[in-house]
Design a protein around this motif. Structure first.
Motif, PDB file in Angstrom:
ATOM      1  N   ILE A   1      44.162  40.754  10.082  1.00 29.00           N
ATOM      2  CA  ILE A   1      45.079  41.893  10.130  1.00 29.00           C
ATOM      3  C   ILE A   1      45.748  42.098   8.780  1.00 29.00           C
ATOM      4  CG2 ILE A   1      47.215  42.743  11.174  1.00 29.00           C
ATOM      5  CD1 ILE A   1      46.376  41.307  13.748  1.00 29.00           C
ATOM      6  N   PHE A   2      46.167  41.013   8.139  1.00 31.11           N
ATOM      7  CA  PHE A   2      46.798  41.116   6.820  1.00 31.11           C
ATOM      8  C   PHE A   2      45.836  41.713   5.794  1.00 31.11           C
ATOM      9  CE2 PHE A   2      50.190  38.818   8.563  1.00 31.11           C
ATOM     10  CZ  PHE A   2      51.175  38.529   7.615  1.00 31.11           C
ATOM     11  N   GLN A   3      44.556  41.365   5.902  1.00 34.84           N
ATOM     12  CA  GLN A   3      43.581  41.814   4.896  1.00 34.84           C
ATOM     13  C   GLN A   3      43.024  43.207   5.184  1.00 34.84           C
ATOM     14  OE1 GLN A   3      40.676  38.658   4.931  1.00 34.84           O
ATOM     15  NE2 GLN A   3      41.784  37.449   3.422  1.00 34.84           N
TER      16      GLN A   3
ATOM     17  N   LEU B   1      50.047  33.178   5.101  1.00 39.43           N
ATOM     18  CA  LEU B   1      49.289  34.417   5.240  1.00 39.43           C
ATOM     19  C   LEU B   1      49.576  35.387   4.100  1.00 39.43           C
ATOM     20  CD1 LEU B   1      49.598  34.981   9.081  1.00 39.43           C
ATOM     21  CD2 LEU B   1      47.472  34.590   7.826  1.00 39.43           C
ATOM     22  N   PHE B   2      50.846  35.500   3.724  1.00 38.41           N
ATOM     23  CA  PHE B   2      51.221  36.391   2.627  1.00 38.41           C
ATOM     24  C   PHE B   2      50.525  35.973   1.333  1.00 38.41           C
ATOM     25  CE2 PHE B   2      54.028  37.188  -1.023  1.00 38.41           C
ATOM     26  CZ  PHE B   2      54.045  38.567  -1.015  1.00 38.41           C
ATOM     27  N   VAL B   3      50.613  34.681   1.030  1.00 35.96           N
ATOM     28  CA  VAL B   3      50.026  34.188  -0.229  1.00 35.96           C
ATOM     29  C   VAL B   3      48.506  34.220  -0.178  1.00 35.96           C
ATOM     30  CG1 VAL B   3      49.897  32.228  -1.807  1.00 35.96           C
ATOM     31  CG2 VAL B   3      52.042  32.725  -0.630  1.00 35.96           C
ATOM     32  N   GLU B   4      47.921  33.822   0.957  1.00 33.83           N
ATOM     33  CA  GLU B   4      46.461  33.757   1.033  1.00 33.83           C
ATOM     34  C   GLU B   4      45.824  35.145   0.973  1.00 33.83           C
ATOM     35  OE1 GLU B   4      42.793  31.758   3.537  1.00 33.83           O
ATOM     36  OE2 GLU B   4      44.856  31.403   4.189  1.00 33.83           O
ATOM     37  N   THR B   5      46.475  36.140   1.549  1.00 32.51           N
ATOM     38  CA  THR B   5      45.938  37.498   1.493  1.00 32.51           C
ATOM     39  C   THR B   5      45.755  37.950   0.049  1.00 32.51           C
ATOM     40  OG1 THR B   5      46.939  38.100   3.610  1.00 32.51           O
ATOM     41  CG2 THR B   5      46.356  39.901   2.134  1.00 32.51           C
ATOM     42  N   LEU B   6      46.775  37.744  -0.772  1.00 35.93           N
ATOM     43  CA  LEU B   6      46.695  38.141  -2.175  1.00 35.93           C
ATOM     44  C   LEU B   6      45.747  37.222  -2.946  1.00 35.93           C
ATOM     45  CD1 LEU B   6      50.464  38.913  -2.836  1.00 35.93           C
ATOM     46  CD2 LEU B   6      48.652  40.476  -2.134  1.00 35.93           C
ATOM     47  N   GLY B   7      45.809  35.930  -2.677  1.00 32.02           N
ATOM     48  CA  GLY B   7      44.945  34.986  -3.375  1.00 32.02           C
ATOM     49  C   GLY B   7      43.475  35.176  -3.034  1.00 32.02           C
ATOM     50  N   PHE B   8      43.186  35.536  -1.782  1.00 28.21           N
ATOM     51  CA  PHE B   8      41.805  35.752  -1.361  1.00 28.21           C
ATOM     52  C   PHE B   8      41.185  36.918  -2.121  1.00 28.21           C
ATOM     53  CE2 PHE B   8      38.344  36.910   1.532  1.00 28.21           C
ATOM     54  CZ  PHE B   8      37.838  35.660   1.868  1.00 28.21           C
ATOM     55  N   ASN B   9      41.967  37.990  -2.305  1.00 29.18           N
ATOM     56  CA  ASN B   9      41.479  39.137  -3.070  1.00 29.18           C
ATOM     57  C   ASN B   9      41.202  38.758  -4.521  1.00 29.18           C
ATOM     58  OD1 ASN B   9      41.625  40.806  -0.853  1.00 29.18           O
ATOM     59  ND2 ASN B   9      43.622  41.642  -1.365  1.00 29.18           N
TER      60      ASN B   9
ATOM     61  N   GLN C   1      48.576  45.721  -0.830  1.00 28.86           N
ATOM     62  CA  GLN C   1      48.554  44.574   0.076  1.00 28.86           C
ATOM     63  C   GLN C   1      49.792  43.701  -0.041  1.00 28.86           C
ATOM     64  OE1 GLN C   1      44.444  42.712   0.340  1.00 28.86           O
ATOM     65  NE2 GLN C   1      44.985  43.568   2.335  1.00 28.86           N
ATOM     66  N   ALA C   2      50.412  43.671  -1.213  1.00 27.67           N
ATOM     67  CA  ALA C   2      51.654  42.914  -1.340  1.00 27.67           C
ATOM     68  C   ALA C   2      52.724  43.517  -0.436  1.00 27.67           C
ATOM     69  CB  ALA C   2      52.120  42.898  -2.790  1.00 27.67           C
ATOM     70  N   ALA C   3      52.796  44.857  -0.413  1.00 22.66           N
ATOM     71  CA  ALA C   3      53.801  45.538   0.407  1.00 22.66           C
ATOM     72  C   ALA C   3      53.531  45.320   1.897  1.00 22.66           C
ATOM     73  CB  ALA C   3      53.816  47.029   0.072  1.00 22.66           C
ATOM     74  N   SER C   4      52.294  45.558   2.332  1.00 22.62           N
ATOM     75  CA  SER C   4      51.979  45.419   3.762  1.00 22.62           C
ATOM     76  C   SER C   4      52.100  43.966   4.221  1.00 22.62           C
ATOM     77  CB  SER C   4      50.560  45.942   4.043  1.00 22.62           C
ATOM     78  OG  SER C   4      49.592  45.223   3.307  1.00 22.62           O
ATOM     79  N   SER C   5      51.660  43.031   3.378  1.00 20.37           N
ATOM     80  CA  SER C   5      51.740  41.613   3.747  1.00 20.37           C
ATOM     81  C   SER C   5      53.186  41.131   3.819  1.00 20.37           C
ATOM     82  CB  SER C   5      50.967  40.755   2.742  1.00 20.37           C
ATOM     83  OG  SER C   5      49.608  41.097   2.739  1.00 20.37           O
ATOM     84  N   PHE C   6      54.025  41.642   2.929  1.00 16.84           N
ATOM     85  CA  PHE C   6      55.444  41.258   2.957  1.00 16.84           C
ATOM     86  C   PHE C   6      56.093  41.708   4.266  1.00 16.84           C
ATOM     87  CE2 PHE C   6      59.922  42.289   2.214  1.00 16.84           C
ATOM     88  CZ  PHE C   6      60.393  41.055   1.795  1.00 16.84           C
TER      89      PHE C   6
ATOM     90  N   LEU D   1      42.054  50.002  -9.911  1.00 13.63           N
ATOM     91  CA  LEU D   1      41.711  49.493  -8.582  1.00 13.63           C
ATOM     92  C   LEU D   1      42.525  48.252  -8.242  1.00 13.63           C
ATOM     93  CD1 LEU D   1      39.908  49.227  -6.049  1.00 13.63           C
ATOM     94  CD2 LEU D   1      38.300  47.931  -7.469  1.00 13.63           C
ATOM     95  N   VAL D   2      42.524  47.265  -9.132  1.00 11.34           N
ATOM     96  CA  VAL D   2      43.185  45.988  -8.859  1.00 11.34           C
ATOM     97  C   VAL D   2      44.691  46.172  -8.704  1.00 11.34           C
ATOM     98  CG1 VAL D   2      43.676  43.698  -9.780  1.00 11.34           C
ATOM     99  CG2 VAL D   2      41.370  44.648  -9.971  1.00 11.34           C
ATOM    100  N   SER D   3      45.302  46.970  -9.564  1.00  5.09           N
ATOM    101  CA  SER D   3      46.752  47.183  -9.493  1.00  5.09           C
ATOM    102  C   SER D   3      47.138  47.903  -8.211  1.00  5.09           C
ATOM    103  CB  SER D   3      47.213  47.991 -10.711  1.00  5.09           C
ATOM    104  OG  SER D   3      46.923  47.303 -11.909  1.00  5.09           O
ATOM    105  N   THR D   4      46.367  48.925  -7.851  1.00  7.70           N
ATOM    106  CA  THR D   4      46.643  49.667  -6.611  1.00  7.70           C
ATOM    107  C   THR D   4      46.475  48.767  -5.395  1.00  7.70           C
ATOM    108  OG1 THR D   4      45.934  51.760  -7.606  1.00  7.70           O
ATOM    109  CG2 THR D   4      45.932  51.633  -5.195  1.00  7.70           C
ATOM    110  N   LEU D   5      45.394  47.997  -5.380  1.00  4.12           N
ATOM    111  CA  LEU D   5      45.136  47.097  -4.255  1.00  4.12           C
ATOM    112  C   LEU D   5      46.223  46.035  -4.133  1.00  4.12           C
ATOM    113  CD1 LEU D   5      43.180  46.090  -2.033  1.00  4.12           C
ATOM    114  CD2 LEU D   5      42.074  44.694  -3.784  1.00  4.12           C
ATOM    115  N   PHE D   6      46.651  45.487  -5.265  1.00  2.21           N
ATOM    116  CA  PHE D   6      47.658  44.426  -5.240  1.00  2.21           C
ATOM    117  C   PHE D   6      48.986  44.959  -4.692  1.00  2.21           C
ATOM    118  CE2 PHE D   6      50.779  41.464  -6.937  1.00  2.21           C
ATOM    119  CZ  PHE D   6      50.160  40.249  -6.722  1.00  2.21           C
ATOM    120  N   VAL D   7      49.420  46.113  -5.187  1.00  8.76           N
ATOM    121  CA  VAL D   7      50.674  46.711  -4.708  1.00  8.76           C
ATOM    122  C   VAL D   7      50.573  47.030  -3.217  1.00  8.76           C
ATOM    123  CG1 VAL D   7      52.180  48.739  -4.886  1.00  8.76           C
ATOM    124  CG2 VAL D   7      51.318  47.632  -6.961  1.00  8.76           C
TER     125      VAL D   7
END
Length: 486
Positions: A56-58, A128-136, A89-94, A81-87
């Motif tokens: 769900i997080f991803q 989950l928050f950290v792994e979602t970003l780290g997995f990407n 998923q960081a927001a949704s995961s938080f 791409l990377v900057s948009t994706l990071f922002v």
């Protein structure tokens, strides 16, 4: 990419993935000696929850990275791409992590029947928050084919997780410490991934690109969640509605049977790219001969593994090392569950070929339907067993495991029927069914009758069944030509 480099990359990714699963399998004896069955049952119920929440997080973004990062031609496009994706998923995961922390007591009560594990839920939310970003970030490393960095980070993260678990778990607070080791590992992965991809980040967010990423990724979410549920519902429901102790014993038997899942996963990694390339470059007649032989070799090998492990799982669990039994006495009843779990994954083996054909054709809706129906069958049978359990807890757990066998059996039949139209390589399914039935009968007789016999006699019986299995199952490999009617 050259064929040689492709083969090297496939070997590295397969080895890293397989090693992680294998280490989790090898740690089972350690856990049985230091973790009580009720606590291991709780951990085994919460870990599937972790896996579902990670999906769900991803929400399909790892697959989006594969597509959009490969299409980005310039460094600037990759940065965007990377900057948009990071922002994004960081927001949704938080937000999701914060909600989990606020509802930690309720989640613990829902899954375990008590709010005593709220602190573990909070750790899961952080992980989950950290792994979602780290997995990407790891997928970016993989997309750039930085093999050495990918292998180093994955192996060091695995070593950190296992090392901390071995150090922390004997101190008590078992479930919390197991997830604490997980948090440390994902933080390490995130840190390495962030440093390795630092040049791809800039203060930028493209709303239209974020929409494209979401529209591409979210349809994969349903399939991913259902696949995890199919593999996890039994452990969660046993722990929640039978007992935590029963959940721990069931999970040990299940993990021993995961040897077959490890083999299936490794085969899938190697099959998919090979299948796609082979179908494009060779004639249907050539493909038929080769894939029937691969199928026969693969399924015969799995059946042999099923026979050997099922016949001697008790002997394995009672091996003594320096005067200590490999498995603690309280977990030995799990041996009756391992053959059933092995059978479930053996039945699932042919679906790897059907999935490859369907993925190549682009008809992925069938994948979602298959796993949805399988989950419904599994859940219905589990509810029936839990609602009307036998008086014997051991028999109840065996019936729970059989519900998984039924779900995977349906999965195999459904995939087989639906993939016929697009499948360039018809398989000797009748031969496979015959071999599996023969092996299952032998294992059933071993459980009922042979198990009480002398070890040398069981070795002789098992050797005879292995010989019969290889003789029947390997016929298409030894034949120079494969009949089109097989």
């Amino acid at each position: 990419m050259s064929l040689r480099r492709f083969s090297t990359a496939a070997a590295v990714y397969t080895a890293v993935s397989t090693l992680g699963k294998a280490m989790n399998f090898l740690l089972v004896p350690f856990y049985t000696h230091v973790v009580p069955p009720d606590e291991f049952g709780v951990y085994s119920a919460l870990f599937p929850f972790y896996a579902v929440m990670l999906m769900i997080f991803q929400y399909g973004m790892p697959s989006a990275i594969i597509k959009f990062y490969a299409e980005a031609k310039t460094h600037a496009e990759k940065q965007e791409l990377v900057s948009t994706l990071f922002v994004m998923q960081a927001a949704s995961s938080f937000v999701l992590s914060l909600l989990m922390m606020l509802c930690a007591s309720s989640i613990s009560l829902l899954f375990i029947g008590t709010d005593d594990y709220a602190d573990s839920i909070i750790l899961i939310a952080i992980s989950l928050f950290v792994e979602t970003l780290g997995f990407n970030l790891m997928w970016l490393i993989r997309s750039d084919n930085r093999l050495a960095l990918f292998a180093f980070t994955s192996l060091m993260s695995l070593a950190l997780n296992i090392g901390l678990a071995i150090w922390l778990v004997p101190k008590g607070n078992y479930v919390f410490n197991l997830f604490l080791a997980q948090v440390a590992a994902v933080v390490f992965t995130f840190g390495i991934g962030l440093m390795a991809n630092a040049s791809l980040f800039k203060p930028y967010f493209n709303k239209d690109l974020a929409k494209k990423l979401w529209l591409f990724g979210y349809p994969l979410l349903g399939y991913s969640i259902l696949a995890v549920l199919l593999d996890s519902l039994d452990k969660v429901l046993v722990t929640r509605f039978i007992s935590k102790e029963a959940g721990g014993i069931y999970s040990v038997g299940y993990r021993l049977g995961m040897v077959m899942a490890i083999l299936n996963g490794s085969f899938r990694t190697a099959l998919l790219p090979f299948f796609a390339q082979r179908v494009e470059s060779h004639s249907p007649e050539e493909n038929k001969r080769l894939f029937v032989q691969i199928f026969s070799l693969y399924t015969t090998g799995l059946t042999v593994v099923f026979l050997v492990l099922s016949f001697f799982v008790r002997d394995f669990m009672t091996i003594e090392i320096f005067g200590y039994a490999l498995f603690k006495q309280t977990y030995l009843s799990a041996a009756t569950l391992t053959p059933i779990v092995l059978l479930a994954y053996l039945i699932a083996a042919p679906t790897e070929f059907s999935k490859a054909a369907l993925t190549k054709s682009g008809d992925t809706k069938i994948l979602l339907n298959a796993v949805l129906f399988s989950v419904l069958i599994n859940l219905s049978l589990l509810i029936l067993v839990i609602k009307f359990p036998p008086s014997n807890t051991g028999l109840t757990l065996q019936l729970v495991a059989m519900a998984t066998v039924a779900a995977y059996l349906f999965n195999m039949i459904y995939f087989r029927c639906k993939s016929r139209a697009v499948d360039p390589t018809p398989y000797p399914m009748r031969r496979f069914v015959f071999v599996v039935l023969m092996a299952t009968l032998a294992v059933a007789l071993n459980e009922i009758y042979f198990n009480a016999k002398a070890f040398w006699l069981r070795v002789l019986i098992c050797a005879l069944m292995v010989s019969l299995t290889v003789g029947v199952g390997m016929c298409p490999v030894w034949k120079r030509k494969v009949s089109l009617r097989d």
